[in-house]
Scaffold this active site. Structure first.
Site, mmCIF file in Angstrom:
data_model
loop_
_atom_site.group_PDB
_atom_site.id
_atom_site.type_symbol
_atom_site.label_atom_id
_atom_site.label_comp_id
_atom_site.label_asym_id
_atom_site.label_seq_id
_atom_site.Cartn_x
_atom_site.Cartn_y
_atom_site.Cartn_z
ATOM 1 N N ASP A 1 0.613 -37.437 1.463
ATOM 2 C CA ASP A 1 2.062 -37.277 1.266
ATOM 3 C C ASP A 1 2.429 -37.301 -0.214
ATOM 4 O O ASP A 1 3.329 -36.600 -0.649
ATOM 5 C CB ASP A 1 2.833 -38.379 2.014
ATOM 6 C CG ASP A 1 2.754 -38.186 3.526
ATOM 7 O OD1 ASP A 1 2.451 -37.064 3.965
ATOM 8 O OD2 ASP A 1 2.976 -39.165 4.259
ATOM 9 N N LYS B 1 8.304 -43.021 15.675
ATOM 10 C CA LYS B 1 7.447 -41.877 15.363
ATOM 11 C C LYS B 1 6.029 -42.240 15.795
ATOM 12 O O LYS B 1 5.317 -42.958 15.096
ATOM 13 C CB LYS B 1 7.509 -41.551 13.869
ATOM 14 C CG LYS B 1 6.746 -40.303 13.511
ATOM 15 C CD LYS B 1 7.017 -39.887 12.075
ATOM 16 C CE LYS B 1 6.344 -38.587 11.722
ATOM 17 N NZ LYS B 1 4.898 -38.582 11.887
HETATM 18 P P1 NAD Z 1 4.901 -35.437 10.311
HETATM 19 O O1 NAD Z 1 3.816 -36.296 10.839
HETATM 20 O O2 NAD Z 1 5.476 -35.824 9.019
HETATM 21 O O3 NAD Z 1 6.093 -35.362 11.390
HETATM 22 C C1 NAD Z 1 6.233 -34.414 12.423
HETATM 23 C C2 NAD Z 1 5.542 -34.842 13.692
HETATM 24 O O4 NAD Z 1 5.989 -36.111 14.124
HETATM 25 C C3 NAD Z 1 5.850 -33.949 14.873
HETATM 26 O O5 NAD Z 1 5.102 -32.765 14.861
HETATM 27 C C4 NAD Z 1 5.492 -34.825 16.026
HETATM 28 O O6 NAD Z 1 4.152 -34.599 16.372
HETATM 29 C C5 NAD Z 1 5.607 -36.232 15.470
HETATM 30 N N1 NAD Z 1 6.547 -37.100 16.189
HETATM 31 C C6 NAD Z 1 6.232 -38.353 16.649
HETATM 32 N N2 NAD Z 1 7.271 -38.920 17.247
HETATM 33 C C7 NAD Z 1 8.292 -38.015 17.205
HETATM 34 C C8 NAD Z 1 9.640 -38.032 17.679
HETATM 35 N N3 NAD Z 1 10.158 -39.082 18.301
HETATM 36 N N4 NAD Z 1 10.385 -36.931 17.465
HETATM 37 C C9 NAD Z 1 9.901 -35.848 16.807
HETATM 38 N N5 NAD Z 1 8.626 -35.777 16.322
HETATM 39 C C10 NAD Z 1 7.837 -36.860 16.524
HETATM 40 O O7 NAD Z 1 4.481 -33.950 10.177
HETATM 41 P P2 NAD Z 1 3.181 -33.190 10.622
HETATM 42 O O8 NAD Z 1 3.459 -31.806 10.234
HETATM 43 O O9 NAD Z 1 2.805 -33.499 12.029
HETATM 44 O O10 NAD Z 1 2.043 -33.823 9.738
HETATM 45 C C11 NAD Z 1 2.096 -33.907 8.372
HETATM 46 C C12 NAD Z 1 1.604 -35.286 8.060
HETATM 47 O O11 NAD Z 1 0.277 -35.434 8.532
HETATM 48 C C13 NAD Z 1 1.549 -35.535 6.584
HETATM 49 O O12 NAD Z 1 2.790 -35.974 6.108
HETATM 50 C C14 NAD Z 1 0.461 -36.587 6.491
HETATM 51 O O13 NAD Z 1 1.015 -37.866 6.670
HETATM 52 C C15 NAD Z 1 -0.438 -36.248 7.664
HETATM 53 N N6 NAD Z 1 -1.615 -35.516 7.157
HETATM 54 C C16 NAD Z 1 -2.602 -36.274 6.664
HETATM 55 C C17 NAD Z 1 -3.722 -35.665 6.121
HETATM 56 C C18 NAD Z 1 -4.825 -36.531 5.606
HETATM 57 O O14 NAD Z 1 -5.816 -35.969 5.091
HETATM 58 N N7 NAD Z 1 -4.741 -37.842 5.688
HETATM 59 C C19 NAD Z 1 -3.824 -34.267 6.100
HETATM 60 C C20 NAD Z 1 -2.788 -33.504 6.617
HETATM 61 C C21 NAD Z 1 -1.671 -34.165 7.144
#
Ligand code: NAD
Length: 331
Positions: free
Chosen positions: A42, A119
């Site tokens: 992030d 979440k």
């Molecule tokens: P996100 O995790 O920031 O948020 C969106 C996701 O939250 C939705 O797709 C859904 O799956 C989830 N969610 C859970 N509860 C929910 C609710 N009540 N309502 C709506 N959505 C809900 O975004 P993302 O696109 O899924 O993932 C990006 C995140 O993944 C990054 O910010 C990072 O933290 C993580 N990531 C980590 C790495 C790593 O190498 N560690 C790599 C890529 C992504």
């Protein structure tokens, strides 16, 4: 706010960040084996976002800031999401939440109430029901094309194969592994001399995206549904009404949700759950805050990647999962 840098320096750094973030995304979404914490991902992502804000001419379609999720695994049939499965904008502190609130109130004159939802830290799935019967379950994939995991989802006991009403709807939610199942699974793997999973999310993703549904069944996965994508016969004017309807239909939702009138109350809820998170039987990585009223949501609309009417407040990294190097990765 990102420090002002020259165009040349920004361009070089943007290229570097994109390569790095693409590699981390591949490890996270495709291999289910992240090598850095979410907080680190992030941090780099927001550095990229800051540089792109300074120099919008550097924004390109293939930038991680313009895309959702990962790619799909070979071996699974593809599913086209007629309604895209989006991501969410992020907030990391009280100021970010206040800014979200200020912008919403500027963009619409409608009365704004917020619904706060946990979440859940798992992976997004979409369930399609036709005349009340489960006909398809898919992962988010890149948001437009996902993987058909219907046979695997059918092994999750809380997912009804038949709704209480013969509705044709599409609902979305999070598939996750409860903490106690995760601990048990890792113990068994450790005893069997296999690599252990880094966290419940990776174990859930590996379980759901397994080509053998019998393996999925062993993982004791569960779901919380949080969105209606295609309403079909469902009638609701707000997110809270929609979630109540999902309960009535027999779909599992999370009951910690609350509706508030002000962002100050939202901030209190966020802080409360930051303290309580360790005691929950499932992992959460933040709180999702959504404008509750659908007509207000409609006025606020979407960006290419996420709705404007929702934001994910991300908790700081949890101690147990930040020490990534002490953990052996699983395949
Ligand atoms: P996100 O995790 O920031 O948020 C969106 C996701 O939250 C939705 O797709 C859904 O799956 C989830 N969610 C859970 N509860 C929910 C609710 N009540 N309502 C709506 N959505 C809900 O975004 P993302 O696109 O899924 O993932 C990006 C995140 O993944 C990054 O910010 C990072 O933290 C993580 N990531 C980590 C790495 C790593 O190498 N560690 C790599 C890529 C992504």
């Amino acid at each position: 706010m990102t420090e002002k840098v020259s165009f040349e320096a920004a361009k070089n750094r943007v290229d570097e960040l994109r390569l790095q973030l693409d590699r981390y995304s591949h490890e996270y979404y495709v291999l289910d084996k992240p090598t850095v914490t979410d907080a680190e991902y992030d941090r780099l992502y927001h550095e990229l976002l800051g540089l792109e804000e300074q120099y919008p001419e550097l924004i390109s379609n293939d930038s991680p800031t313009q895309r959702v999720g990962g790619t799909i695994l070979p071996g699974f049939e593809k599913v086209i999401h007629e309604i895209p499965m989006l991501s969410l904008g992020n907030a990391f502190n009280e100021t970010d939440l206040k800014e979200f609130d200020r912008r919403n109130r500027k963009l619409t004159d409608k009365n704004i109430q917020y619904i706060c939802e946990l979440k859940i830290d798992g992976l997004a799935i979409s369930l399609k029901y036709e005349k009340g019967r489960l006909v398809q379950a898919a992962t988010r994939g890149d948001g437009t094309v996902g993987e058909n995991v219907t046979q695997n989802v059918r092994t999750i006991k809380s997912v009804p194969l038949r709704l209480k009403e013969p509705y044709s709807i599409e609902v979305r939610g999070e598939c996750y592994m409860p903490k106690n199942s995760f601990v048990k699974l890792n113990q068994e793997r450790d005893e069997a001399g296999k690599d252990v999973f880094a966290n419940p999310r990776n174990a859930a993703a590996g379980g759901l995206r397994n080509l053998d549904p019998k393996e999925t069944a062993k993982r004791n996965l569960n779901t919380f549904l949080y969105t209606v994508a295609d309403f079909g016969e469902i009638q609701a004017e707000s997110q809270s009404e929609a979630l109540n309807q999902l309960d009535t239909l027999g779909l599992r939702t999370n009951h910690e949700r609350r509706v508030f009138d002000s962002i100050e109350e939202v901030w209190q809820y966020v802080q409360d759950f930051q303290e309580k998170r360790a005691d929950l039987p499932y992992d959460i990585d933040g709180i999702v805050i959504k404008v509750n009223d659908f007509s207000a949501q409609e006025e606020l609309g979407f960006t290419v990647k996420a709705p404007r009417w929702a934001i994910a407040y991300k908790f700081p990294a949890e101690e147990a999962y930040t020490v990534l190097h002490d953990i052996e990765w699983t395949v």
